[in-house]
Design a protein around this motif. Sequence first.
Motif, PDB file in Angstrom:
ATOM      1  N   UNK A  94       0.806  -1.224   0.000  1.00  0.00           N
ATOM      2  CA  UNK A  94       0.000   0.000   0.000  1.00  0.00           C
ATOM      3  C   UNK A  94       0.838   1.273   0.000  1.00  0.00           C
ATOM      4  N   UNK A  95       2.156   1.143  -0.027  1.00  0.00           N
ATOM      5  CA  UNK A  95       3.073   2.283   0.031  1.00  0.00           C
ATOM      6  C   UNK A  95       2.863   3.121   1.297  1.00  0.00           C
ATOM      7  N   UNK A  96       2.584   2.437   2.402  1.00  0.00           N
ATOM      8  CA  UNK A  96       2.435   3.099   3.701  1.00  0.00           C
ATOM      9  C   UNK A  96       3.532   2.583   4.623  1.00  0.00           C
ATOM     10  N   UNK A  97       3.745   3.286   5.718  1.00  0.00           N
ATOM     11  CA  UNK A  97       4.750   2.828   6.669  1.00  0.00           C
ATOM     12  C   UNK A  97       4.171   1.699   7.518  1.00  0.00           C
ATOM     13  N   UNK A  98       5.055   0.887   8.051  1.00  0.00           N
ATOM     14  CA  UNK A  98       4.632  -0.200   8.935  1.00  0.00           C
ATOM     15  C   UNK A  98       3.943   0.372  10.171  1.00  0.00           C
ATOM     16  N   UNK A  99       4.416   1.514  10.626  1.00  0.00           N
ATOM     17  CA  UNK A  99       3.813   2.171  11.805  1.00  0.00           C
ATOM     18  C   UNK A  99       2.366   2.572  11.522  1.00  0.00           C
ATOM     19  N   UNK A 100       2.095   3.030  10.304  1.00  0.00           N
ATOM     20  CA  UNK A 100       0.729   3.411   9.933  1.00  0.00           C
ATOM     21  C   UNK A 100      -0.181   2.184   9.958  1.00  0.00           C
ATOM     22  N   UNK A 101       0.291   1.083   9.409  1.00  0.00           N
ATOM     23  CA  UNK A 101      -0.502  -0.146   9.401  1.00  0.00           C
ATOM     24  C   UNK A 101      -0.741  -0.639  10.826  1.00  0.00           C
ATOM     25  N   UNK A 102       0.272  -0.580  11.654  1.00  0.00           N
ATOM     26  CA  UNK A 102       0.116  -0.989  13.053  1.00  0.00           C
ATOM     27  C   UNK A 102      -0.918  -0.133  13.771  1.00  0.00           C
ATOM     28  N   UNK A 103      -0.850   1.182  13.541  1.00  0.00           N
ATOM     29  CA  UNK A 103      -1.807   2.098  14.181  1.00  0.00           C
ATOM     30  C   UNK A 103      -3.224   1.822  13.716  1.00  0.00           C
ATOM     31  N   UNK A 104      -3.389   1.609  12.404  1.00  0.00           N
ATOM     32  CA  UNK A 104      -4.723   1.360  11.859  1.00  0.00           C
ATOM     33  C   UNK A 104      -5.300   0.073  12.441  1.00  0.00           C
ATOM     34  N   UNK A 105      -4.479  -0.979  12.527  1.00  0.00           N
ATOM     35  CA  UNK A 105      -4.972  -2.244  13.060  1.00  0.00           C
ATOM     36  C   UNK A 105      -5.175  -2.208  14.572  1.00  0.00           C
ATOM     37  N   UNK A 106      -4.482  -1.311  15.249  1.00  0.00           N
ATOM     38  CA  UNK A 106      -4.642  -1.218  16.700  1.00  0.00           C
ATOM     39  C   UNK A 106      -5.810  -0.312  17.085  1.00  0.00           C
TER      40      UNK A 106
END
Length: 164
Positions: A30-42
């Motif tokens: 998705x061309x996003x940072x891993x931190x962004x994905x972690x935040x979204x899932x959390x």
Amino acid sequence: MSKLMQLNKNKIQQLRKHKCWSQDELAAASNLSIRTIQRVEKTGNASLETVKAVASVFEVEPLYLQSNKDIENVTFNFLCKYSWIAAFALSSVFFGLWIVDILIPTLKGADFNNQYKIHGDFRYLDFGGISFFAGFALLGVNLFIEFLNRKRMTGRVTVNSEAD
């Protein structure tokens, strides 16, 4: 800063796991940072750009990813919000039945105590009064909850405006 949207984090995790992807792989796709994905899932919080990127990767509409309240939760909230109306309506029915079954015949000359015995000693006024006061109590609780919700929302606006 863009406005945050509330996403259904469980849907995102399910979609990611369905593709057998790690959070790293979803971030790369998705061309996003891993931190962004972690935040979204959390937390489920995401900007519009993040929502579009994740929806694009999973080939779904962005609306599909947004948080939906369960129908049971919506129904419960509806019942809580409007139960006071039902209590007042019930008290109106009991008061009306008391007038029709007890008061009017008594005014026409019937024995007051006999009217109660005819109707199985059912105490319309007792139930009418209880439901009437229950309606006021439920209305008071509803108003207090609305007050707290507005106060909490106002607090959020203040916090967000300080951050901008």
